[in-house]
Scaffold this active site. Structure first.
Site, PDB file in Angstrom:
ATOM      1  N   LYS A  84       0.847  -1.196   0.000  1.00 12.90           N
ATOM      2  CA  LYS A  84       0.000   0.000   0.000  1.00 12.90           C
ATOM      3  C   LYS A  84       0.883   1.247   0.000  1.00 12.90           C
ATOM      4  CE  LYS A  84      -3.877   1.903   2.731  1.00 12.90           C
ATOM      5  NZ  LYS A  84      -4.748   1.657   3.890  1.00 12.90           N
ATOM      6  N   SER A 133      -9.533  -0.733   7.615  1.00 14.12           N
ATOM      7  CA  SER A 133      -9.043  -0.471   6.257  1.00 14.12           C
ATOM      8  C   SER A 133      -8.445  -1.670   5.538  1.00 14.12           C
ATOM      9  CB  SER A 133      -8.009   0.656   6.279  1.00 14.12           C
ATOM     10  OG  SER A 133      -8.662   1.891   6.354  1.00 14.12           O
ATOM     11  N   SER A 139      -9.549   1.529   3.399  1.00 12.23           N
ATOM     12  CA  SER A 139      -8.825   2.334   2.423  1.00 12.23           C
ATOM     13  C   SER A 139      -7.768   1.552   1.646  1.00 12.23           C
ATOM     14  CB  SER A 139      -8.144   3.495   3.161  1.00 12.23           C
ATOM     15  OG  SER A 139      -7.216   2.962   4.098  1.00 12.23           O
TER      16      SER A 139
END
EC number: 6.3.5.7
Length: 524
Positions: free
Chosen positions: A76, A195, A171
């Site tokens: 990420k 997330s 996210s």
């Protein structure tokens, strides 16, 4: 080959059925042909191929560094990576290249993993759809699956695939989409309020949020220091255990990590669940929970009961305050953390030259989106001298009560809690963006954030396909630092439900399969 698990592909590399370079090239080709998913912000093609070559040399010498050697992974884009841009999907950090690797990234590289690139997210990981970053929204690979296409009939002929695609959740949506579309074998996400688990549920992959302090946060760009944990996204529970074993343990650069050494474990094949006590928290039956997920949750509880486990309804009475409490603490820490982005040391700097103050203000106005600015404003409001006791201190006290609820339930003899992960399956993008980020996050985090407040380990296990042909997951929450027990139960459940493999045309073209194993759907 691309559909294989970590252990399978590691065995294939050892036996020479495929080389690290071939594997890396296949993943890179698939990333290119699934570019429309927008899962990656940066693809580090050159460095990935170089790492794959080095791995190949080690295999030729018969000295691989371990199970992850030569295996393509994604990270990420809020983890620092030396030499590769780290943007947090924000204008504030566009073009920023960190001088060091996050501890988790370094650990993966030290074990020979091949870093394919950085995945897309909501700006600074604030969101639950992966729709609010400056690089545009991530598309859920299931939008293009045979399963979804068969079930979703366009309302009119003009309404084509373009407007029908669904979100990944957030996210860490880029990481979830990357794993789900077979462009990498595992990915790192982060989990502050759900997330990692939320996008895992929407993309039909396993998402593990470890106990707070088990994995180092050093180099993870902070959102909420007291709740952030690096998350693990994989295709199966066994793979999550492999990755956890590679990443967990003390880090002198993160004072909140455990002091003891962490011993990696292999998950046993649980055959007897009769000694287990599974708790069903009644407070998780929240308004807005879809009837489909409720039915699936009950069915899963029945599955444990029929297998001989003790299934008990439990109460976590302070759960109803937790989303409000989370919002206060989250925004307060965000306001504090975002102060470092002032345009002086790194990242974007405005051209405004009137004064230092005006430069600060302009930099932050240009660099942050509305969502980030909104959370900074809320947080600063809660931290004002006249509000500090009333909001921030009070929220800290409520957080303790929420954590104590879990302690009491686990002390009463319950081993694992079983809850839904999300309120429904993934929403179409056009529908999702009609509400503002704050409203959506409050709804979407409701089932996941309590585990962050209490620092407990939790995992999303893909369970079935909804009536629309989209993945639905359930969440297991375990006792602090009891990842082995949590993952063992999750693995047993995963085996029972036989979640179907996503059928993507793109993957078929690239995958001259060594492992063409299709699972059948049986639990829906």
């Amino acid at each position: 080959m691309l559909r294989a698990s970590l252990r399978q592909v590691s065995a294939a590399l050892k036996e020479g059925r495929v080389t690290p370079t071939e594997l890396c090239q296949r993943c890179l080709a698939l990333i290119k042909s699934t570019k429309f998913l927008n899962a990656y912000i940066t693809v580090a093609e050159e460095t990935a191929l170089k790492q794959a070559e080095e791995s190949e040399e080690r295999y030729k010498r018969g000295q691989p560094l371990g199970i992850l050697d030569g295996i393509p992974i994604a990270v990420k884009d809020n983890f620092n990576t030396a030499g590769i841009e780290t943007t947090c999907a924000s204008n504030m950090l566009k073009g920023y290249i960190s001088p060091y690797n996050a501890t988790v990234v370094q650990k993966l590289l030290d074990q020979g993993a091949v870093l394919l690139g950085k995945t897309n997210l909501d700006e600074f990981a604030m969101g639950s759809g992966s729709t609010d970053g400056v690089f545009g929204p991530v598309r859920n690979p299931w939008s293009y699956s045979k399963q979804y296409k068969e079930k979703s009939v366009p309302k009119s002929h003009s309404e084509d695939e373009e407007s029908n695609w669904v979100i990944t959740g957030g996210s860490s949506g880029g990481s979830a989409a990357a794993v789900s579309s077979f462009t990498c074998f595992a990915a790192l996400g982060s989990d502050t309020g759900g997330s990692t688990r939320n996008p895992a549920a929407h993309c039909g992959v396993v998402g593990l949020k470890p106990t707070y302090g088990l994995i180092s946060r050093h180099g993870l760009i902070p959102l909420v220091n007291s709740m952030d944990v690096p998350g693990i996204l994989t295709r199966c529970v066994d793979d999550a255990a492999v990755l956890l074993g590679s990443l967990a343990g003390h880090d002198p650069k993160d004072s909140t990590t455990i002091q003891d050494d962490f011993k990696p474990f292999e998950l046993p094949n649980l055959t007897d669940v009769s000694k287990l006590s599974i708790g069903i928290p009644k407070e998780y039956h929240v308004p807005g929970l879809s009837s489909e997920i409720l039915a699936l949750w009950s069915k899963a509880a029945e599955l444990f009961k029929n297998a001989g486990a003790k299934v008990v309804e439990v109460s976590l009475p302070h759960t109803r305050y937790s989303i409000v409490c989370y919002h206060v603490l989250c925004t307060a820490e965000v306001a504090s953390n975002m102060a470092r982005f002032d345009g002086l040391e790194y990242g974007h700097r405005s051209d405004m030259k009137d004064s230092t103050e005006s430069m600060y203000a302009a930099t932050r106005r240009e660099g942050f989106n509305d969502v980030v600015r909104g959370r900074i404003l809320s947080g600063n409001y809660f931290l004002l001298k006249q509000n500090y006791e009333k909001y921030f201190v009070k929220a800290q006290k409520v957080r303790r009560l929420i954590a104590n609820d879990f302690v009491k339930v686990f002390r009463s003899g319950v081993d694992i809690l079983l809850t839904p992960t999300t309120l429904s399956d993934a929403a179409p993008y056009t529908q999702f963006i009609q509400e503002d980020n704050r409203t959506r996050s409050a709804q979407d985090d409701i089932l996941t954030q309590a585990a962050n407040m209490a620092g407990l380990p939790a995992i999303n296990v893909p369970t079935a396909l909804s009536e629309r042909g989209l993945p639905v997951g359930l969440q297991f929450i375990g006792r602090s630092f009891q990842e082995k027990q949590l993952l063992t139960v999750a693995k047993w459940f995963e085996k029972q439900v036989q979640f179907p493999v996503i059928q993507l045309e793109e993957v078929k073209r690239h995958d001259s399969g060594v492992f063409q194993h299709q699972k059948s759907a049986s639990f829906s």
